[in-house]
Design an enzyme around this catalytic site. Sequence first.
Site, PDB file in Angstrom:
ATOM      1  N   CYS A   1       0.957  -1.248  -0.024  1.00  0.00           N
ATOM      2  CA  CYS A   1      -0.240   0.026   0.062  1.00  0.00           C
ATOM      3  C   CYS A   1       0.993   1.191  -0.154  1.00  0.00           C
ATOM      4  O   CYS A   1       2.075   1.435  -0.194  1.00  0.00           O
ATOM      5  CB  CYS A   1      -0.902   0.100   1.257  1.00  0.00           C
TER       6      CYS A   1
ATOM      7  N   LEU B   1      -3.494  -1.815  -1.659  1.00  0.00           N
ATOM      8  CA  LEU B   1      -3.517  -2.843  -2.710  1.00  0.00           C
ATOM      9  C   LEU B   1      -4.081  -4.134  -1.899  1.00  0.00           C
ATOM     10  O   LEU B   1      -3.367  -4.511  -0.810  1.00  0.00           O
ATOM     11  CB  LEU B   1      -1.998  -3.036  -3.311  1.00  0.00           C
TER      12      LEU B   1
END
Length: 614
Positions: A2, A51
């Site tokens: 992320c 993500l």
Amino acid sequence: MCGIAGWIDFQANLNLQGPILEAMTQTLANRGPDAAGIWLSNHAALGHRRLVVVDPKGGQQPMIRRQGNNIYVIVYNGELYNTPELRRELEARGHTFQSHSDTEALLASFIEWGQLCVDRFNGIYAFGIWDETKQSLFLARDRMGVKPLFYSERGSSLLFGSELKTLLAHPLVKPEVDSDGLAEVMVLGPSRTPGHGVFRGVKEVRPGNCLVYDRKGIRISRYWSLASKPHEDDLDTTTEKIRELVVDAIKRQLVADVPVSTFLSGGLDSSAITAVAAEHFRQKGLGNLHTFSVDFEGNDRYFKASEFQPNSDAQWVARMSDHFNTCHHYVNLDTCQQMLALDNAMRARDLPGMADVDSSLYLFCREIKKEATVALSGECADEVFGGYPWFHSQEALTSGSFPWLRSLDQRLRLYSPEVNGRIRPVEYVYQRYQETLAEVPRLPGEEPLEARRREMFYLNINWFMQALLDRKDRMSMLTGLEVRVPFCDHRIVEYVWNIPWVMKTWEGREKGILRRALQGILPDDILFRKKSPYPKTHNPSYQAAVRERVLQILDDRTSPMLPLINTCAVRAIAKLEEDAFDRPWFGQLMTGSQFFGFLIQLDAWLRQYKVVLC
């Protein structure tokens, strides 16, 4: 993986600053293409791009948890590989969970153990936790520095983010570069002094460090470091422990709720990961493991063996894929793709980098992302086990400088006298080198050559490995691909750190002890293949293309790069047919073509980031 962003200011009302935080967070969209979120309070603003890898529904961020009257908010980039063990211990202490995400386990660990929570983590991470009740921010970065974390103090504000561009999106942070920052780019680059953020006033949380920010200011502490002590295990015990640690690290890092794959070059490190992963897939009934390799158009005709690249990968990739029955994907890149991607690679780093060595990795990851969200890579084994040629070179051991910085005199002749006079490159390199040697944990009574090799390992782990981890993180996350690096498991690094050189080089081979530990896991021909690094293009069309582009830049009087270089010297080498460097000027791969690519990226960086030299 992320991306995270944050802004703390005890003299402002950040509830009103959502648009600025959203702009900072938006810079991380490639790192987290699946979801976005922000959280605002009077003095704290946190942003996150996600993500999805584990627990799509339960891992949303920023994540908020209440414990009594306390409110805790986390933004987190990374993966914990010991989440099940943490959950069991926390549940025994009365914690309950609303998800199976590692984010919640990490936050609960902080609530339970405070800043000491990092001692319990096995993983790769950079995170920020805001304690709303105490009005305190806690930032931490993983032991090996796999995940990035930059920060900057600006007046009454503390800003942090996963990438430099995240800080530059805040109006208080300007793209200003002083003489030290210029030396980082022009001399040490594409490596970077640990903790240095290049732009003025920007720093990076060092690996194994944490930071607390409250009304008293910043306090930085180191929670992990290598410890030197005598190695007491015999050869067989050492071999077995390495085997256990490596296999366990690989298996832990296969856990995901999305497709997992491996990089495969046919070399020792990626082959070990692929072998363990393929067997794990077989045992779990997960089908065939997907593997990926990269090569370049024309390399079948133009490949040239060298001290650093003794042979090409293709036959070894096929050998591994056939032996372990993987679903293999061959990715071939051409000159045009690599040229066009130089700009993408620079913007991923926010700095000039490794030219086509970067851009090819970005393109490679982009192809992998079409089939998988997670990939395991053999990065870091060479730094940990001593695989690079300079570990075995008497010249490198006695050079008194960073062994991957070669041909410095040749490189400096291509810079302008004004730049060389300003940044004092030789002195700057020497200063950073000596600073690092002063940090090496010594072993009293160690034989001088063994002590020197310990210095070499420390230099590689803290410098060269960091450069490669930066590269792997930025190029992969530009495509939304999470790359995991099992050889960076801190348990492996801690154990191997103290193994004596004669045992590390079992039977006189680089990484000999690792080869011994992998017997029975890999075929013998793969096990004893001579080391070969990540490949690069040998196609003369690429060299011609970058030379031509540099000549075009030299003819552009508006280029902000011109005052930094010796234009006559660069023009002269750009017109030569032979390579401008007699050996790599950085690492194992970067010679003339990569220097021209670096100049192309330098020009683009100065223009696009509107860099102000101050």
